[in-house]
Structures are given as C-alpha cells and as structure tokens.
Motif scaffolding. Structure first.
Motif, PDB file in Angstrom:
ATOM      1  N   ASP A  90       0.874  -1.168   0.000  1.00  0.00           N
ATOM      2  CA  ASP A  90       0.000   0.000   0.000  1.00  0.00           C
ATOM      3  C   ASP A  90       0.917   1.224   0.000  1.00  0.00           C
ATOM      4  N   CYS A 107       6.276  -1.613   6.890  1.00  0.00           N
ATOM      5  CA  CYS A 107       5.509  -2.739   6.342  1.00  0.00           C
ATOM      6  C   CYS A 107       4.034  -2.368   6.245  1.00  0.00           C
ATOM      7  N   THR A 108       3.510  -2.249   5.021  1.00  0.00           N
ATOM      8  CA  THR A 108       2.112  -1.864   4.833  1.00  0.00           C
ATOM      9  C   THR A 108       1.169  -3.059   4.748  1.00  0.00           C
ATOM     10  N   ALA A 109       1.672  -4.276   4.832  1.00  0.00           N
ATOM     11  CA  ALA A 109       0.810  -5.448   4.628  1.00  0.00           C
ATOM     12  C   ALA A 109       0.965  -6.475   5.742  1.00  0.00           C
ATOM     13  N   SER A 110      -0.070  -7.280   5.879  1.00  0.00           N
ATOM     14  CA  SER A 110      -0.076  -8.391   6.811  1.00  0.00           C
ATOM     15  C   SER A 110      -1.035  -9.444   6.261  1.00  0.00           C
ATOM     16  N   HIS A 122      -3.798  -4.928   3.680  1.00  0.00           N
ATOM     17  CA  HIS A 122      -2.829  -3.829   3.604  1.00  0.00           C
ATOM     18  C   HIS A 122      -3.485  -2.514   3.978  1.00  0.00           C
ATOM     19  N   ARG A 123      -2.660  -1.632   4.566  1.00  0.00           N
ATOM     20  CA  ARG A 123      -3.069  -0.283   4.942  1.00  0.00           C
ATOM     21  C   ARG A 123      -1.871   0.638   4.786  1.00  0.00           C
ATOM     22  N   PRO A 141       1.391  -1.847   9.382  1.00  0.00           N
ATOM     23  CA  PRO A 141       0.350  -1.345   8.480  1.00  0.00           C
ATOM     24  C   PRO A 141      -0.599  -0.373   9.178  1.00  0.00           C
TER      25      PRO A 141
END
Length: 188
Positions: A90, A107-110, A122-123, A141
């Motif tokens: 993201d 880290c924008t994702a999980s 993602h955020r 995120p």
C-alpha cells in the motif's frame, strides 16, 4: 478441521505482478549495483521511472529494498539508510526532513489470520515531517508517525505515534515529548 474446497488463487492483479517482476530486474541491474554518493541521483531516477514520487535532495542507499516503487511518496530532504525495507504493498508517504535509519522496516501489509487462507491485508503508512524512524525499527500497516516524532531503535510501532514524541520498545510506547532547543528549530 475443515479444509478449503478449492485451491488458493492469488488475487494480485497481473499488471501488479508484471510490474514487480520488472522492478525486481531493474533493482538488481540498475539500482543495487550503483552504490555510493555519486550515484544518488541515478537511484532516484530509477525509482521515479517506476512511479515513485520523490522530492528534492533525497538520499536513498543502494541496499534499500522497495517492494513497489509506484506506492512510494517522499518529501524533500529524506534520507533512507542502508538495508532499510519499504514493503509498499500500500502507499508509504514520508514527509520532508525525515530520516529512515539503517535496516528500518516499514511494512504496509499483513495477513488476516482469522481466515483459513490468510489473505493479504494492507493499509498505508504515513511518516510526518521532521520524524525519525531509528535503526531496525518496525512500523506496521496503517500506522501514522506524527510530525517530529521519533521511533527509537528496534521499536515496534503498531499504533500511531503522536507528533513531537519519542516512542521506544516492543510494542512502542511514548516515553517523553521531543522538545527542540530554540537554536535547532528548522527554518525554510
């Protein structure tokens, strides 16, 4: 235990996968080998060719990993240190006069662990002007690092960090306010 009736299907669009493949090749051939200060503008040029929006006088080390440059936004005078990872599934928006220190991980994702197939979530991440993400810190995120805030070395920021504060630990917690001396106040 119940098993899913069909195989997991990767829902990442083909255009995105092709773009990441092209970026991976460009990173290996045109970005990573060009280490050192003389190639600073070359590396920024390569990132911009892949859609990154980068302000003036930024410095990004050759060992920095960017997952998807088209999701990267940097203000002016940003330094991204050696070995930093910008996992930009993201958008990652970094303000001006910001330092992202060595081996920091944004880290924008999980994954949604409440579902059997653990789909990707993602955020976006936002880092305010004058902030500092110190060595080996992790920013998760959806986290916003406020203007002038510091995320200490090896801290794990999974919640927003207020402006002009210093946060340390795992999980990161605010330990004090960041107060600038009058002679250190940034000028435009």
């Amino acid at each position: 235990m119940r098993v899913a009736p069909r195989a997991y299907v990767d829902r990442i669009p083909l255009r995105n996968r092709v773009g990441r493949l092209a970026w991976g090749v460009a990173w290996a051939l045109l970005f990573r080998p060009f280490a050192g200060r003389p190639f600073r503008y070359w590396r920024i040029f390569v990132l911009r060719c892949f859609g990154a929006r980068i302000g003036r006088r930024c410095s990004i080390y050759a060992s920095v990993r960017v997952w998807a440059p088209w999701n990267l936004r940097l203000g002016d005078y940003v330094a991204v240190g050696p070995g930093a990872e910008l996992y930009a599934v993201d958008t990652i928006t970094i303000g001006s006069m910001v330092t992202i220190s060595q081996r920091a991980y944004l880290c924008t994702a999980s994954h949604d662990v409440t579902r059997l197939l653990k789909p990707l979530t993602h955020r976006p991440i936002v880092v305010g002007d004058y902030a500092w993400v110190a060595a080996e810190a992790f920013v998760g995120p959806g986290v916003a690092i406020g203007e002038g805030a510091i995320v200490g070395a090896r801290a794990v920021a999974v919640k927003d960090i207020p402006p002009w504060s210093i946060a340390v630990g795992n999980p990161a917690r605010v330990v004090k306010k960041r107060v600038l001396h009058e002679d250190d106040t940034p000028t435009d």
